[in-house]
Design a protein around this motif. Structure first.
Motif, PDB file in Angstrom:
ATOM      1  N   UNK A  27       0.837  -1.203   0.000  1.00 42.68           N
ATOM      2  CA  UNK A  27       0.000   0.000   0.000  1.00 42.68           C
ATOM      3  C   UNK A  27       0.870   1.252   0.000  1.00 42.68           C
ATOM      4  N   UNK A  28       1.885   1.251   0.845  1.00 47.37           N
ATOM      5  CA  UNK A  28       2.760   2.421   0.962  1.00 47.37           C
ATOM      6  C   UNK A  28       3.545   2.644  -0.344  1.00 47.37           C
ATOM      7  N   UNK A  29       4.060   1.573  -0.922  1.00 49.50           N
ATOM      8  CA  UNK A  29       4.818   1.721  -2.167  1.00 49.50           C
ATOM      9  C   UNK A  29       3.927   2.241  -3.291  1.00 49.50           C
ATOM     10  N   UNK A  30       2.697   1.788  -3.320  1.00 53.52           N
ATOM     11  CA  UNK A  30       1.764   2.256  -4.344  1.00 53.52           C
ATOM     12  C   UNK A  30       1.506   3.755  -4.200  1.00 53.52           C
ATOM     13  N   UNK A  31       1.307   4.199  -2.969  1.00 51.31           N
ATOM     14  CA  UNK A  31       1.042   5.627  -2.737  1.00 51.31           C
ATOM     15  C   UNK A  31       2.255   6.468  -3.124  1.00 51.31           C
ATOM     16  N   UNK A  32       3.433   6.045  -2.710  1.00 51.66           N
ATOM     17  CA  UNK A  32       4.630   6.823  -3.029  1.00 51.66           C
ATOM     18  C   UNK A  32       4.885   6.854  -4.531  1.00 51.66           C
ATOM     19  N   UNK A  33       4.562   5.755  -5.211  1.00 53.03           N
ATOM     20  CA  UNK A  33       4.708   5.744  -6.662  1.00 53.03           C
ATOM     21  C   UNK A  33       3.797   6.752  -7.325  1.00 53.03           C
ATOM     22  N   UNK A  34       2.555   6.868  -6.831  1.00 50.96           N
ATOM     23  CA  UNK A  34       1.620   7.843  -7.384  1.00 50.96           C
ATOM     24  C   UNK A  34       2.060   9.271  -7.077  1.00 50.96           C
ATOM     25  N   UNK A  35       2.616   9.479  -5.890  1.00 52.91           N
ATOM     26  CA  UNK A  35       3.045  10.823  -5.506  1.00 52.91           C
ATOM     27  C   UNK A  35       4.176  11.336  -6.399  1.00 52.91           C
ATOM     28  N   UNK A  36       4.986  10.425  -6.930  1.00 57.89           N
ATOM     29  CA  UNK A  36       6.077  10.816  -7.829  1.00 57.89           C
ATOM     30  C   UNK A  36       5.576  11.698  -8.974  1.00 57.89           C
ATOM     31  N   UNK A  37       4.392  11.398  -9.463  1.00 53.99           N
ATOM     32  CA  UNK A  37       3.856  12.125 -10.615  1.00 53.99           C
ATOM     33  C   UNK A  37       2.939  13.288 -10.216  1.00 53.99           C
ATOM     34  N   UNK A  38       2.827  13.540  -8.911  1.00 53.24           N
ATOM     35  CA  UNK A  38       1.909  14.593  -8.445  1.00 53.24           C
ATOM     36  C   UNK A  38       2.653  15.761  -7.813  1.00 53.24           C
ATOM     37  N   UNK A  39       3.530  15.468  -6.853  1.00 52.85           N
ATOM     38  CA  UNK A  39       4.145  16.546  -6.073  1.00 52.85           C
ATOM     39  C   UNK A  39       5.326  17.164  -6.822  1.00 52.85           C
ATOM     40  N   UNK A  40       5.772  18.320  -6.348  1.00 53.97           N
ATOM     41  CA  UNK A  40       6.946  18.972  -6.931  1.00 53.97           C
ATOM     42  C   UNK A  40       8.181  18.115  -6.729  1.00 53.97           C
ATOM     43  N   UNK A  41       9.180  18.307  -7.573  1.00 52.80           N
ATOM     44  CA  UNK A  41      10.409  17.523  -7.459  1.00 52.80           C
ATOM     45  C   UNK A  41      11.152  17.782  -6.158  1.00 52.80           C
ATOM     46  N   UNK A  42      10.940  18.976  -5.568  1.00 47.10           N
ATOM     47  CA  UNK A  42      11.653  19.293  -4.324  1.00 47.10           C
ATOM     48  C   UNK A  42      10.829  18.992  -3.082  1.00 47.10           C
ATOM     49  N   UNK A  43       9.645  18.406  -3.246  1.00 41.89           N
ATOM     50  CA  UNK A  43       8.813  18.073  -2.088  1.00 41.89           C
ATOM     51  C   UNK A  43       9.409  16.875  -1.342  1.00 41.89           C
ATOM     52  N   UNK A  44       9.224  16.866  -0.034  1.00 39.13           N
ATOM     53  CA  UNK A  44       9.705  15.771   0.808  1.00 39.13           C
ATOM     54  C   UNK A  44       8.591  14.742   0.965  1.00 39.13           C
ATOM     55  N   UNK A  45       8.942  13.467   0.828  1.00 39.42           N
ATOM     56  CA  UNK A  45       7.985  12.387   1.042  1.00 39.42           C
ATOM     57  C   UNK A  45       8.370  11.643   2.318  1.00 39.42           C
ATOM     58  N   UNK A  46       7.470  11.618   3.285  1.00 37.96           N
ATOM     59  CA  UNK A  46       7.761  10.986   4.572  1.00 37.96           C
ATOM     60  C   UNK A  46       6.756   9.880   4.852  1.00 37.96           C
ATOM     61  N   UNK A  47       7.228   8.856   5.540  1.00 38.84           N
ATOM     62  CA  UNK A  47       6.360   7.752   5.951  1.00 38.84           C
ATOM     63  C   UNK A  47       6.284   7.711   7.471  1.00 38.84           C
ATOM     64  N   UNK A  48       5.098   7.438   7.959  1.00 43.34           N
ATOM     65  CA  UNK A  48       4.901   7.274   9.401  1.00 43.34           C
ATOM     66  C   UNK A  48       5.008   5.805   9.794  1.00 43.34           C
ATOM     67  N   UNK A  49       5.617   4.977   8.951  1.00 46.69           N
ATOM     68  CA  UNK A  49       5.722   3.549   9.256  1.00 46.69           C
ATOM     69  C   UNK A  49       6.363   3.323  10.611  1.00 46.69           C
ATOM     70  N   UNK A  50       5.845   2.328  11.324  1.00 47.47           N
ATOM     71  CA  UNK A  50       6.375   2.023  12.648  1.00 47.47           C
ATOM     72  C   UNK A  50       7.397   0.903  12.622  1.00 47.47           C
ATOM     73  N   UNK A  51       7.496   0.192  11.498  1.00 45.19           N
ATOM     74  CA  UNK A  51       8.412  -0.951  11.501  1.00 45.19           C
ATOM     75  C   UNK A  51       8.877  -1.396  10.120  1.00 45.19           C
ATOM     76  N   UNK A  52       8.199  -0.978   9.049  1.00 45.83           N
ATOM     77  CA  UNK A  52       8.556  -1.470   7.717  1.00 45.83           C
ATOM     78  C   UNK A  52       9.838  -0.828   7.212  1.00 45.83           C
TER      79      UNK A  52
END
Length: 567
Positions: A98-123
């Protein structure tokens, strides 16, 4: 140069995600909250309105400030609305796909300089980052539930992460009023790697039947001083979540202590997930409720309390026991002099023995020289350096003055050893461990030995109950319950330090700011003493053969030279 972050997107608006939205909005940032449907987005808005509404009702937030917080947040079900934000944090369920799918979609949405953060607790954050076009901008920001309350944020870096991004995110966490701990990408990071393994061990203790669930929780909350007991906490977290983190930890380490216990797996399979489902280790009023329905009635043991008690020994604990027993209405015969007449002890239904180093002299450790390797406790009738004053040197005479009418209660190992060879075989012995007071009370553990009757154990427990202690009864095993929970947990922290993953200070910060501990693991070790922790682990390891109980080499080194971990 640190990045300027003023607009934030949060994906996933459950309890955790909505809490993260609140943290950023309260700090003055503009927030876009996103979930999969309009209904879920509206639910997230409801969480924020309810949380801030409670703060207003309690006087912690003005109505104007609440309106300002709510006005900084936009709610949507469209990822495309994140196109202009400086930072995106995902707080979706702990599923890598699920997380990889979301981050893949964000690649084509957010600015190139935007930060992508995960709140994962263990992955693995590295696996998440590797699936994106710009892995160097991916970082972990692990908040702890409830996010508006708990101060810890674990900032997790990968081999891709550049130093400037790490600095920016750490400074952002500080702007939020949080305590950031920067660590590398390792299963469970700091807090969950230690906490979930502790919970797994506790569940295994419960599986054995050595102790009831209420007593196990009392050991954690009252004995150790943690915010709640391990079974209650597991129910709160969600047993499915505990199992998932166990699975991740075990897959990464292959440590048996990290594997999900069989009982935990069975409960998850049966849908007993804790508070969220209404059933876990406890049964709750309804799904999501914290009201326990199957709590047993308070133990009615006061009528079985012994009203005539002897206390033999010297030092602070002996004085405390005499005072508390007297205040409870018991008639106490106190003997603190080896030359005293022991006849008044004969026939008493209960006699407590209080030895330990504080009651003797420094040279022999309160009579410990008499029970050293090669010594025969049965021959210990005098201690030359203590002139016979150490408890281990004169408790033998006390034991010989007693008969089957008395239940003997040694409160420490030295006192128990001093009885060997002196006590009539018909006399019942019920050992106890009296712990230091915590914010939840003062715990006394009562050990059930095979040759002690249930009436004797209940009588001892009732007497301490009446004196104002919190008591629990368990089988007589090394470490009983409290130390069996605490010492392996502390040993795990030392192993983490020895691995170079985090500093002692950061580990303590993670457990106090993220898990609500009153003290971090290393502050606890320094207070208890590294030697005592190492010795306790060794006894447990010898009894069980469990390799994970072997004291960490670093712990042994600190014990050998009596060096604290902090300061």
């Amino acid at each position: 140069m640190a990045r300027e972050i003023s607009t934030v997107g949060v994906i996933g608006l459950g309890t955790m995600g909505a809490g993260i939205v609140e943290v950023f909005a309260k700090a003055g940032l503009t927030v876009v909250g996103v979930d999969g449907t309009p209904e879920l987005a509206e639910r997230g808005k409801g969480f924020l309105e309810a949380s801030t509404g409670r703060a207003v009702a309690k006087g912690r937030l003005s109505e104007d400030d609440q309106a300002a917080v709510l006005g900084r947040v936009t709610w949507t079900d469209q990822l495309g609305d994140l196109k202009d934000v400086d930072l995106v944090i995902e707080a979706v369920p702990e599923r890598l796909e699920i997380k990889r799918d979301i981050f893949g979609k964000l690649d084509d949405i957010v600015r190139d300089d935007a930060v992508l953060a995960s709140n994962t607790s263990s992955l693995s954050l590295t696996e998440i980052a590797a699936s994106t076009k710009h892995p160097q901008r991916v970082i972990g920001m692990h908040f702890f539930n409830p996010a508006p309350v708990l101060k810890l944020v674990e900032v997790i870096t990968t081999l891709f992460t550049d130093d400037e991004l790490t600095t920016s995110v750490r400074e952002l966490a500080e702007r939020l009023g949080k305590k950031p701990v920067v660590v590398g990408d390792r299963a469970g990071f700091v807090a969950n790697a230690l906490l979930i393994t502790y919970l797994a061990r506790a569940i295994r203790v419960y599986e054995t039947g050595h102790v009831s669930r209420e007593d196990l929780d009392a050991a954690g909350q009252v004995g150790i001083g943690l915010p709640m007991g391990p079974l209650t906490l597991s129910d709160l977290i969600g047993l499915d979540v505990v199992k998932e983190v166990c699975d991740v930890l075990y897959a990464a380490t292959h440590e048996p202590s990290a594997a999900p216990p069989a009982l935990l797996q069975q409960m998850v399979t049966a849908g007993r997930l804790g508070r969220k489902s209404g059933q876990g280790f406890y049964t709750y009023e309804k799904a999501g409720s914290g009201t326990v329905l199957d709590a047993p009635a308070a133990a009615e043991r006061s009528s079985g309390a012994t009203k005539t008690v002897g206390v033999v020994g010297t030092g602070d604990l002996a004085t405390e026991l005499v005072e508390k027993l007297t205040e409870s209405g018991a008639q106490v015969t106190a003997v603190d002099d080896p030359a005293a007449d022991l006849a008044p002890l004969a026939g008493l239904p209960l006699v407590l023995l209080v030895g330990g180093p504080e009651a003797g002299c420094e040279d022999c450790g309160g009579g410990e020289c008499l029970i050293a390797e090669g010594a025969d406790p049965a021959d210990a009738t005098a201690c030359e350096c203590c002139h016979g004053k150490a408890p281990a040197a004169w408790f033998g005479a006390v034991a010989e003055a007693l008969d089957e009418r008395t239940v003997v209660v040694p409160t420490d190992e030295a006192s128990a050893w001093a009885l060997i060879g002196h006590l009539d075989p018909q006399v019942q012995v019920v050992p106890v461990a009296v712990h230091q007071p915590t914010r939840a009370g003062q715990l006394v553990e009562v050990a059930r030995q095979l040759d002690a009757s249930a009436e004797a154990v209940d009588g001892v427990q009732a007497t301490f109950d009446a004196a104002g202690f919190v008591t629990l009864a368990s089988r007589d095993r090394a470490g009983l319950v409290v130390d069996a929970l605490l010492y392996p947990h502390l040993n795990d922290a030392v192993r983490m330090l020895d691995s170079g993953y985090a500093t002692a200070e950061d580990i303590d910060t993670a457990m106090t700011a993220g898990c609500g501990y009153p003290q971090g693991p290393f502050a606890m070790i320094d207070a208890i003493g590294a030697e005592e922790v190492a010795d306790g682990l060794t006894q447990m390891q010898l009894e069980t053969g469990e390799p994970a109980l072997t004291p960490s080499p670093l712990l042994v080194e600190h014990a050998a030279i009596d060096r604290p971990f902090l300061g």
